[in-house]
Every structure is written in structure tokens, then in C-alpha cells.
Design a protein around this motif. Structure first.
Motif, PDB file in Angstrom:
ATOM      1  N   ASN A 123      -0.420  11.966   1.174  1.00  0.00           N
ATOM      2  CA  ASN A 123       0.161  12.318  -0.238  1.00  0.00           C
ATOM      3  C   ASN A 123       1.637  13.403   0.278  1.00  0.00           C
ATOM      4  O   ASN A 123       2.259  13.006  -0.386  1.00  0.00           O
TER       5      ASN A 123
ATOM      6  N   TRP B 122       5.124  13.597  -7.329  1.00  0.00           N
ATOM      7  CA  TRP B 122       4.219  12.518  -6.670  1.00  0.00           C
ATOM      8  C   TRP B 122       3.071  12.479  -6.857  1.00  0.00           C
ATOM      9  O   TRP B 122       2.219  11.562  -7.253  1.00  0.00           O
TER      10      TRP B 122
ATOM     11  N   ARG C  24       0.657  -1.047  -0.121  1.00  0.00           N
ATOM     12  CA  ARG C  24       0.043  -0.021   0.179  1.00  0.00           C
ATOM     13  C   ARG C  24       0.822   1.039   0.025  1.00  0.00           C
ATOM     14  O   ARG C  24       0.561   2.317  -0.705  1.00  0.00           O
ATOM     15  N   TYR C  25       2.055   1.484   0.393  1.00  0.00           N
ATOM     16  CA  TYR C  25       3.095   2.023   0.832  1.00  0.00           C
ATOM     17  C   TYR C  25       4.278   2.202  -0.019  1.00  0.00           C
ATOM     18  O   TYR C  25       4.270   0.494   0.318  1.00  0.00           O
TER      19      TYR C  25
ATOM     20  N   HIS D 222       1.155   4.719  -5.390  1.00  0.00           N
ATOM     21  CA  HIS D 222       1.468   4.840  -5.014  1.00  0.00           C
ATOM     22  C   HIS D 222       2.456   5.437  -5.194  1.00  0.00           C
ATOM     23  O   HIS D 222       2.416   4.867  -6.615  1.00  0.00           O
TER      24      HIS D 222
ATOM     25  N   GLN E  15      10.366   8.278  -0.740  1.00  0.00           N
ATOM     26  CA  GLN E  15      10.076   9.100  -0.463  1.00  0.00           C
ATOM     27  C   GLN E  15      11.559  10.480   0.164  1.00  0.00           C
ATOM     28  O   GLN E  15      10.778  11.059   0.250  1.00  0.00           O
TER      29      GLN E  15
ATOM     30  N   HIS F   3      -5.460  10.488  -3.984  1.00  0.00           N
ATOM     31  CA  HIS F   3      -4.391   9.821  -2.438  1.00  0.00           C
ATOM     32  C   HIS F   3      -5.433   8.675  -2.414  1.00  0.00           C
ATOM     33  O   HIS F   3      -4.361   7.669  -1.750  1.00  0.00           O
TER      34      HIS F   3
ATOM     35  N   TYR G  90       7.447   4.252   1.673  1.00  0.00           N
ATOM     36  CA  TYR G  90       8.285   5.148   2.633  1.00  0.00           C
ATOM     37  C   TYR G  90       9.645   4.974   2.140  1.00  0.00           C
ATOM     38  O   TYR G  90       9.901   6.244   1.772  1.00  0.00           O
TER      39      TYR G  90
ATOM     40  N   ARG H  25       0.545  10.309  -9.532  1.00  0.00           N
ATOM     41  CA  ARG H  25      -0.946   9.156  -9.249  1.00  0.00           C
ATOM     42  C   ARG H  25      -2.114   8.959  -9.725  1.00  0.00           C
ATOM     43  O   ARG H  25      -2.045   8.302  -9.784  1.00  0.00           O
TER      44      ARG H  25
ATOM     45  N   SER I 173       0.556   8.679   6.248  1.00  0.00           N
ATOM     46  CA  SER I 173       0.028   8.275   4.597  1.00  0.00           C
ATOM     47  C   SER I 173      -0.497   9.064   3.759  1.00  0.00           C
ATOM     48  O   SER I 173      -1.226   8.505   2.812  1.00  0.00           O
TER      49      SER I 173
END
Length: 369
Positions: free
Chosen positions: A189, A251, A7-8, A348, A13, A285, A10, A255, A187
Motif C-alpha cells: 500500500n 489511498w 491487479r496494480y 487498488h 501512484q 492490502h 503503478y 481501498r 505491491s
């Protein structure tokens, strides 16, 4: 579980900013400006510029942003605030926390956004404000909201937690109302490394009031003008947000690209998408789909290593925490149907084309039997 499509992501980022960010954190830890340090002031200025407002006030969380905004606007005991039932708990919680009464309305079946026609029907002599929620990253029609509010003498608060960078018409969400409220939870954006939030606004007196309220009601050390809150944006979180802010539009574009692939490759299946957004009005999002076979599809995807999830499986009006409002099953049927039939696909900016393709192929395999 080791997800094939998580789902993510990290690490992606911070990969480009890690060295700079860690050096800044080291300087901060050695310098001691842990609370309301210079990085907070800098982020507030830069965030206000990005959104297009005169002011931004950093606070501890998106929930606190809503609470402080309502309080600063003078909303309190016995006032009514209208908002939508298919949102995160905090939208209604903030209304309760200032002593006001949430009046909940349904969403539109195509956009999944607040039904402004129902808002108009629910306005009473005690109604002070409406909170609109830019849900899943798609903006509410703020021109229509302003028209409704002007005709009825209402304040407007925007819950922008999921929609940083989204346009409504030609202006960014959170830039035209009495207060725009933001969450930077991990979580989101634009994500901090913990809880963080902000309020954007254009009224200088309201900005000063919020600045004092978040810091124990102080105008200066040990001089408390109003009963305030302890809700200050942490300086370390401000550093994280400052370094990530220049990446938000990049980003967001990623998306949008992934969402367009989902829409194209899943077209023709017995599912429905969130609709109604024009160019720039959705920053994805979350990517929601709706199907009568939601639970079976969700199980199928998760068995295949795809971290799909149900967002808001119980609408606010049916949550035990708000049982004293007196709502019952069937009162707000569109949101209730969404809660039963919608799910969120992983999306993501770091998703690869292979991952997107695997999600789409897995959904096709489910419907092909």
C-alpha cells in the motif's frame, strides 16, 4: 495479457508527484548521496511520526526488517519464536536466519489471523518471542497480544508489511510492540520502486543497535562494533517513499470504499469474507474471498480479463524449505483449508466503479451457472 481489471496501477501512484520526484532524483544523482543520504533520514523521521513511534530505521527489505529486528532483540540459536503459518515465507525465514526455531500455529477461521489461544498452548521454556502478522491489511488485536506476552515474558514483533495505516484499538499497528517490521515492496500500500523496508520502535538503545547493524555494524567509518549487515534503505527509494507517504491515508480510504462495494454486491453468494475488523482496523492490502469452487471461479475471472490470484497456496508448515520442522498435512487445518479455498480479487485505489462492477457481475455470472 492486457487485463480489463489489473491487479496494480503503478502510473496512478506517481501521477501527482512525478515532476517533483524526478527533479529530486536528478538532484540526488548529481549530488552523489546515494547511500544513507538525507532523504533516508527525512523519511525515517516522517514515517516514525506517521506510525506514532519514536524511531524508524530504514533497511533494504521487509525480510531484512524482520531479521534485523530479531537479531537486535537478542533472539538467536535454539530460541523458539511462535508465528502463524498462513503468511508469506519471509515471516518464518527471518526466524531461521537468526538461528531460532519457528513454532507455527494456525489462524482463526473468521479473521484469518493468528490464533492466540494456540500461541499460548505452544509456549515452552525456550520461547522468546511471538511474531504476529497483520494479514491482508487487517490488524491483530494487539491488546490481547500484549496481555499474552506480559503474562509469559515474551517479546513482540509485528509483521506489518500489509497493514500500513491500520489501527488496532486506537493506535496504529507497529507502534506498541518491541519492533514493527515493514515492507515497501512494489505491491504494498506504500510502495517503493524496488525493495525497501523499515523497523519502527520506541527503545532508543535498540534503535541505535539497529542503525549500526544495518550498516556493517559501524558506529563510524571503519569502526565496526558488531558483526552487522549490508541492509540500508536506498536513498532513491527513500525519495519515492517520502513523496508517497502523504497519500497513504487517501489511498487507504479508497481501498476501504472499494472493499465495502465488494462486500455489499457479493453478499448472499456462496462465498465468505475475512471478518472481525472494526472501523479503521482493515486497510485492504488484499481482498480475500473463500469459496469451495475457488479454482473454477479463478479460471472464470481470469478468462474474463480479471487479474485475480491465489495468495499463499501452500502454508509455511507444508513448504519444502521448512520440511525439517516436521509438520504434516492436517496439522494446521484452518490454514490448509484457506490455502485450498481462498482467492484474492483485484483491489487498488485507482479502480473505477465500472471495473469493480465488472468483477462483481463476473462473480455473479459464475454462480448463476
Amino acid at each position: 495479457m492486457n487485463w480489463i481489471v489489473p491487479r496494480y496501477d503503478y502510473p496512478s501512484q506517481i501521477s501527482d508527484i512525478e515532476a517533483t520526484l524526478l527533479a529530486q532524483m536528478r538532484d540526488l544523482l548529481n549530488g552523489g548521496q546515494y547511500i544513507l543520504g538525507q532523504a533516508v533520514t527525512d523519511f525515517e523521521r516522517e514515517f516514525a511520526t506517521y506510525i506514532g513511534t519514536k524511531h524508524a530505521i530504514g533497511v533494504n527489505s521487509g525480510t531484512d526488517a524482520l531479521i534485523l529486528a530479531l537479531h537486535a532483540l537478542g533472539i538467536g540459536q535454539g530460541d523458539e519464536v511462535i508465528t502463524v503459518t498462513n503468511s508469506f515465507h519471509a515471516t518464518a525465514l527471518a526466524i531461521v536466519r537468526v538461528g531460532a526455531i519457528p513454532v507455527l500455529v494456525d489462524c482463526k477461521p473468521d479473521t484469518f489471523l493468528i490464533d492466540l489461544g494456540q500461541v499460548e498452548q505452544k509456549i515452552s521454556r525456550r520461547t522468546r518471542a511471538v511474531i504476529v502478522v497483520h494479514l491482508f491489511g487487517q490488524s491483530v488485536d494487539m491488546a490481547a497480544v500484549h496481555d499474552l506476552a506480559k503474562r509469559n515474558g515474551l517479546l513482540i514483533v509485528e509483521d506489518c508489511a500489509q497493514a500500513i495505516g491500520a489501527l488496532s484499538g486506537e493506535k496504529k499497528v507497529g507502534s506498541t510492540s518491541d519492533a514493527g517490521c515493514w515492507s515497501f515492496a512494489p505491491s504494498k500500500n506504500l510502495a517503493a520502486a524496488g525493495d525497501a523496508g523499515a523497523v519502527t520502535l520506541n527503545n532508543p538503545k535498540l534503535s541505535d543497535r539497529l542503525s549500526h547493524m544495518r550498516h556493517f555494524g559501524q558506529t563510524r567509518q571503519n569502526e565496526h562494533r558488531v558483526p552487522g549487515y549490508n541492509s540500508r534503505l536506498d536513498t532513491i527509494q527513500a525519495l519515492v517513499l517520502r513523496n508517497k507517504l502523504p497519500c497513504v491515508d487517501k489511498w487507504g480510504a479508497a481501498r476501504v470504499r472499494i472493499a465495502s462495494i465488494y462486500r455489499e454486491r457479493l453478499d448472499g453468494l456462496p462465498i465468505a469474507f475475512q471478518r472481525g475488523a472494526r472501523t479503521g482496523e482493515h486497510v485492504y492490502h488484499l481482498f480475500q474471498i473463500k469459496t469451495d469452487l475457488r479454482n473454477d471461479l479463478l479460471s472464470h475471472l481470469r478468462r474474463r480479463g480479471i487479474d485475480a490470484v491465489v495468495r499463499y497456496p501452500t502454508p509455511i508448515h507444508l513448504q519444502e524449505a521448512f520440511g525439517d520442522l516436521g509438520y504434516r498435512t492436517g496439522d494446521l487445518p484452518v490454514s490448509e483449508a484457506l490455502a485450498e479455498h481462498s482467492l484474492c480479487l483485484p483491489l487498488h485505489p485507482a479502480m473505477t466503479d465500472d471495473q469493480v462492477g465488472f468483477v462483481c457481475a463476473s462473480i455473479h455470472s459464475f454462480f448463476s451457472g
